[in-house]
Design a protein around this motif. Sequence first.
Motif, PDB file in Angstrom:
ATOM      1  N   UNK A   1       2.008   2.069  -4.482  1.00 28.27           N
ATOM      2  CA  UNK A   1       1.606   2.543  -3.154  1.00 28.27           C
ATOM      3  C   UNK A   1       0.085   2.562  -3.093  1.00 28.27           C
ATOM      4  N   UNK A   2      -0.472   1.832  -2.124  1.00 28.50           N
ATOM      5  CA  UNK A   2      -1.917   1.806  -1.893  1.00 28.50           C
ATOM      6  C   UNK A   2      -2.219   2.792  -0.767  1.00 28.50           C
ATOM      7  N   UNK A   3      -3.062   3.775  -1.040  1.00 29.40           N
ATOM      8  CA  UNK A   3      -3.389   4.822  -0.077  1.00 29.40           C
ATOM      9  C   UNK A   3      -4.721   4.517   0.597  1.00 29.40           C
ATOM     10  N   UNK A   4      -4.779   4.783   1.907  1.00 27.16           N
ATOM     11  CA  UNK A   4      -6.015   4.641   2.646  1.00 27.16           C
ATOM     12  C   UNK A   4      -6.965   5.791   2.373  1.00 27.16           C
ATOM     13  N   UNK A   5      -8.220   5.592   2.689  1.00 28.68           N
ATOM     14  CA  UNK A   5      -9.247   6.591   2.420  1.00 28.68           C
ATOM     15  C   UNK A   5      -9.085   7.787   3.357  1.00 28.68           C
ATOM     16  N   UNK A   6      -9.150   9.024   2.832  1.00 27.75           N
ATOM     17  CA  UNK A   6      -9.062  10.218   3.699  1.00 27.75           C
ATOM     18  C   UNK A   6     -10.232  10.284   4.671  1.00 27.75           C
TER      19      UNK A   6
ATOM     20  N   UNK B   1      -4.363  11.100   3.342  1.00 27.21           N
ATOM     21  CA  UNK B   1      -4.656   9.695   3.639  1.00 27.21           C
ATOM     22  C   UNK B   1      -4.011   9.314   4.963  1.00 27.21           C
ATOM     23  N   UNK B   2      -4.713   8.572   5.818  1.00 31.60           N
ATOM     24  CA  UNK B   2      -4.161   8.255   7.137  1.00 31.60           C
ATOM     25  C   UNK B   2      -3.204   7.081   7.152  1.00 31.60           C
ATOM     26  N   UNK B   3      -3.116   6.294   6.075  1.00 30.94           N
ATOM     27  CA  UNK B   3      -2.283   5.091   6.083  1.00 30.94           C
ATOM     28  C   UNK B   3      -1.983   4.701   4.640  1.00 30.94           C
ATOM     29  N   UNK B   4      -1.107   3.687   4.492  1.00 31.23           N
ATOM     30  CA  UNK B   4      -0.753   3.245   3.148  1.00 31.23           C
ATOM     31  C   UNK B   4       0.114   2.006   3.172  1.00 31.23           C
ATOM     32  N   UNK B   5       0.254   1.385   1.989  1.00 31.87           N
ATOM     33  CA  UNK B   5       1.065   0.184   1.800  1.00 31.87           C
ATOM     34  C   UNK B   5       1.992   0.406   0.617  1.00 31.87           C
ATOM     35  N   UNK B   6       3.164  -0.255   0.663  1.00 27.40           N
ATOM     36  CA  UNK B   6       4.088  -0.258  -0.468  1.00 27.40           C
ATOM     37  C   UNK B   6       4.248  -1.688  -0.951  1.00 27.40           C
ATOM     38  N   UNK B   7       3.913  -1.910  -2.214  1.00 23.80           N
ATOM     39  CA  UNK B   7       4.066  -3.208  -2.854  1.00 23.80           C
ATOM     40  C   UNK B   7       5.181  -3.095  -3.886  1.00 23.80           C
ATOM     41  N   UNK B   8       6.080  -4.081  -3.905  1.00 29.93           N
ATOM     42  CA  UNK B   8       7.205  -4.066  -4.838  1.00 29.93           C
ATOM     43  C   UNK B   8       7.234  -5.385  -5.598  1.00 29.93           C
ATOM     44  N   UNK B   9       7.801  -5.396  -6.811  1.00 28.57           N
ATOM     45  CA  UNK B   9       7.868  -6.636  -7.587  1.00 28.57           C
ATOM     46  C   UNK B   9       8.803  -7.651  -6.932  1.00 28.57           C
ATOM     47  N   UNK B  10       8.373  -8.927  -6.960  1.00 30.19           N
ATOM     48  CA  UNK B  10       9.237  -9.993  -6.483  1.00 30.19           C
ATOM     49  C   UNK B  10      10.011 -10.580  -7.659  1.00 30.19           C
ATOM     50  N   UNK B  11      10.599 -11.775  -7.460  1.00 33.05           N
ATOM     51  CA  UNK B  11      11.412 -12.371  -8.518  1.00 33.05           C
ATOM     52  C   UNK B  11      10.602 -12.738  -9.749  1.00 33.05           C
TER      53      UNK B  11
ATOM     54  N   UNK C   1       4.443  -7.837  -4.152  1.00 33.94           N
ATOM     55  CA  UNK C   1       4.325  -8.323  -2.784  1.00 33.94           C
ATOM     56  C   UNK C   1       4.537  -7.169  -1.813  1.00 33.94           C
ATOM     57  N   UNK C   2       4.085  -7.349  -0.587  1.00 30.88           N
ATOM     58  CA  UNK C   2       4.181  -6.292   0.425  1.00 30.88           C
ATOM     59  C   UNK C   2       5.634  -6.079   0.835  1.00 30.88           C
ATOM     60  N   UNK C   3       6.058  -4.803   0.799  1.00 28.83           N
ATOM     61  CA  UNK C   3       7.416  -4.451   1.226  1.00 28.83           C
ATOM     62  C   UNK C   3       7.417  -3.609   2.484  1.00 28.83           C
ATOM     63  N   UNK C   4       6.397  -2.760   2.666  1.00 23.93           N
ATOM     64  CA  UNK C   4       6.344  -1.909   3.856  1.00 23.93           C
ATOM     65  C   UNK C   4       4.908  -1.432   4.035  1.00 23.93           C
ATOM     66  N   UNK C   5       4.605  -1.042   5.255  1.00 25.51           N
ATOM     67  CA  UNK C   5       3.295  -0.465   5.563  1.00 25.51           C
ATOM     68  C   UNK C   5       3.494   0.729   6.475  1.00 25.51           C
ATOM     69  N   UNK C   6       2.582   1.698   6.351  1.00 25.76           N
ATOM     70  CA  UNK C   6       2.641   2.915   7.168  1.00 25.76           C
ATOM     71  C   UNK C   6       1.278   3.116   7.822  1.00 25.76           C
ATOM     72  N   UNK C   7       1.241   2.960   9.148  1.00 27.03           N
ATOM     73  CA  UNK C   7       0.037   3.154   9.960  1.00 27.03           C
ATOM     74  C   UNK C   7      -1.147   2.298   9.485  1.00 27.03           C
ATOM     75  N   UNK C   8      -0.857   1.116   8.983  1.00 27.15           N
ATOM     76  CA  UNK C   8      -1.907   0.217   8.524  1.00 27.15           C
ATOM     77  C   UNK C   8      -1.588  -1.211   8.977  1.00 27.15           C
TER      78      UNK C   8
END
Length: 714
Positions: A428-433, A337-347, A352-359
């Motif tokens: 973790x949400x992965x982008x399409x290969x 996958x060329x990109x991705x997102x990390x979502x983490x629980x809030x209070x 919610x979004x915590x980090x992104x990689x090449x997206x």
Amino acid sequence: MEEIFAFLAFGIAALACVFAAVWIARCGRRDRSDRGATLVALSITCLWCLAVASLGADRALSYFAETARDLAWTVVLFRLFANDGRDASLRLVRPVIGSLVFVQLLQVFVVFVAMGGLLDRESASLALQTLALLHLLSAAGALVLLHNLYAGAADMSRRLLAWSAGSLGLFWGFELNFHTVAYLGGAALNEVNGLRGLVMAGMACGIAIGFSRSERGLTFRPSRAVTFQLLSLVLIGGYLAAMVLLSGWAADRFSGDLGRITQVGFLLAAAVFTVLWLPSPRFRDWARVMATKHLFKHRYDYRSEWIRFTHTIGRPAGEEGSLSERAIQSLADITDSPCGLLLVPDEDDALTLAARWRWPQIEVPAPAVPLELARLLEREGLILDLDKSRQGISHRGEAAMVPAWLRDEHHGWAAVPLIHHHRLVGVIVLGRPPVHRGLDWEDFDLLGVAGKQVASYLAEQAGQEALEEARRFDEFNRRMAFVMHDIKNLSSQMALLLANAEKHSENPEFRKDMLITVRNSSDKLNALLARLGRYGGADSGRRERVDLADLGRSLAARFTHTHPVSFSGCGRCPVLADRECLEQALVHLVQNAIDASPARSPVEIQVTNHGLRGAIVIADAGRGMSAQFVRNELFKPFVSTKEGGFGIGAHEARAMVRAMGGRLDVESRESFGSRFSISLPTDAAEKLLASRFDDSPIGAERLDEVHTKRNEVA
């Protein structure tokens, strides 16, 4: 003499083929899938040997028999690949075998043209030279396949395969050298033609010995590196064959300058194809996916994937991104996958979004994933196939819960939950290969295991951060204990001074001024001591009716002499709160807004009454904060954007507001300013709650319970 030697050698080879075929038919293992093909190949080889011995190697019948021999042994090689028991491994071998068969069928056409009297003597000689080249290419391709077969076999299977592979290697290796010399020399090698018969005899004996082995079955396990090298060699060989054939066709079809121009045109076209298509990352990804999909039992090389995963996730902090970014990359590398997102629980446990990689281009709302879907992922450990969710296909009802932004973003491919001890650490949400494909069982298994490993890393980091924060709080509390001790001593000294002054001062005016000054100082120190004693927002339990409008006006008047502060409100807004704690929280926020604003830019205090809740807003037009800072660092203690700041004000303000049953929300944008909003229940809401329990004998207890649960939720 040469003719007699060739006759004897090919005669011996024909007898060896007959004896080998009889041995395999009577004594060889009957459960081998290549048994029938080997018997046919030995029979055709025997006929070829008889044709060469009786007619000579340069007759049309001998050439046709030689082509039939090559086709038969190619089929044997194909059946050896089939012995591993998996049809999937044949999908990539079939096209290569098909290419060899096509080259061998071309030999029939060339022999027919060369020996059928359709060409003059010079052209016929050129055709025979082309025939030698085709034999050369066929032998080279067969040797590459044979090497891949033997290199990928298990140790036990190699003992079964050794004699058959060695015999075929001897055969095709000799053929490769024989036809290479014939092609370069431009004529048949009558002097060494007899050696071909002896080679055929040796091959037949080796094949027969191979069928007497007792081991059963072959396990085909080619490495990825060997496979991709094979593909490269086949591609290069195909390119060379195509260029030779096209150039020869152009030379025969056109003459003079036109023929040379045609050949140069073919060369340029091939060069353009090589430069534009072969180095393409998409083409390489496609080739890799096709090879792993059709040749190997498993798509992934688990050892290599785990080594790469561990190397990525285990890099020291500060190298190529934070742990959150490396967590995304570690899973993205597995599926290309060329990109991705990390979502983490809030209070509130919403993701919610915590980090992104090449997206960077995707817009992620807050919250990104609803609470219901987060709980489903935590309970089921379900990996979301977003393509199926877009089609309405659902296994646990998850398709209806996928948020609109993720459903509309067609670049999103999969969502992997990160579970640690039955608790959802993130998603973790992965982008399409680059090469489109669907998720299968192997993706789910590997991503599930890797997701749990990533979750353990993130949980470990969160635990270390919590321990570090606790350590710093402990250090800060120890410092405050010394400060409180000193202030308490100072307060006692000043109280003693006050007592002595009341007794010994003779000047009434001096005594009056001194008493006022000392009493005020003592009151201030005691108030400071009380605030430090409940540092961290501990709830004092006191509730009183506080008018937010009056409190906002007093704050504006308090700061207006140091910075422009304006107030706007809509009448009275009575709320129930601890006035001292609420004022302290507002002072923190107003002072921060002043520090962040330009000298003449006013800070606005707005009060609104929403019926059951009242709100007071502190807004500035200062430098603002990034969304990442607000989300991850604003309310963390000891993190501050101000030079020399302690980073405790915003944390303490939110803790105190929550202790009173309120809520603190933040909106900010860099270079545009910030907006802090405190929302508290009004006395009307309290009266409404009280009226519901007035008639109940346990009304007071129920009302206290409602207050407690409301504070816990807030």
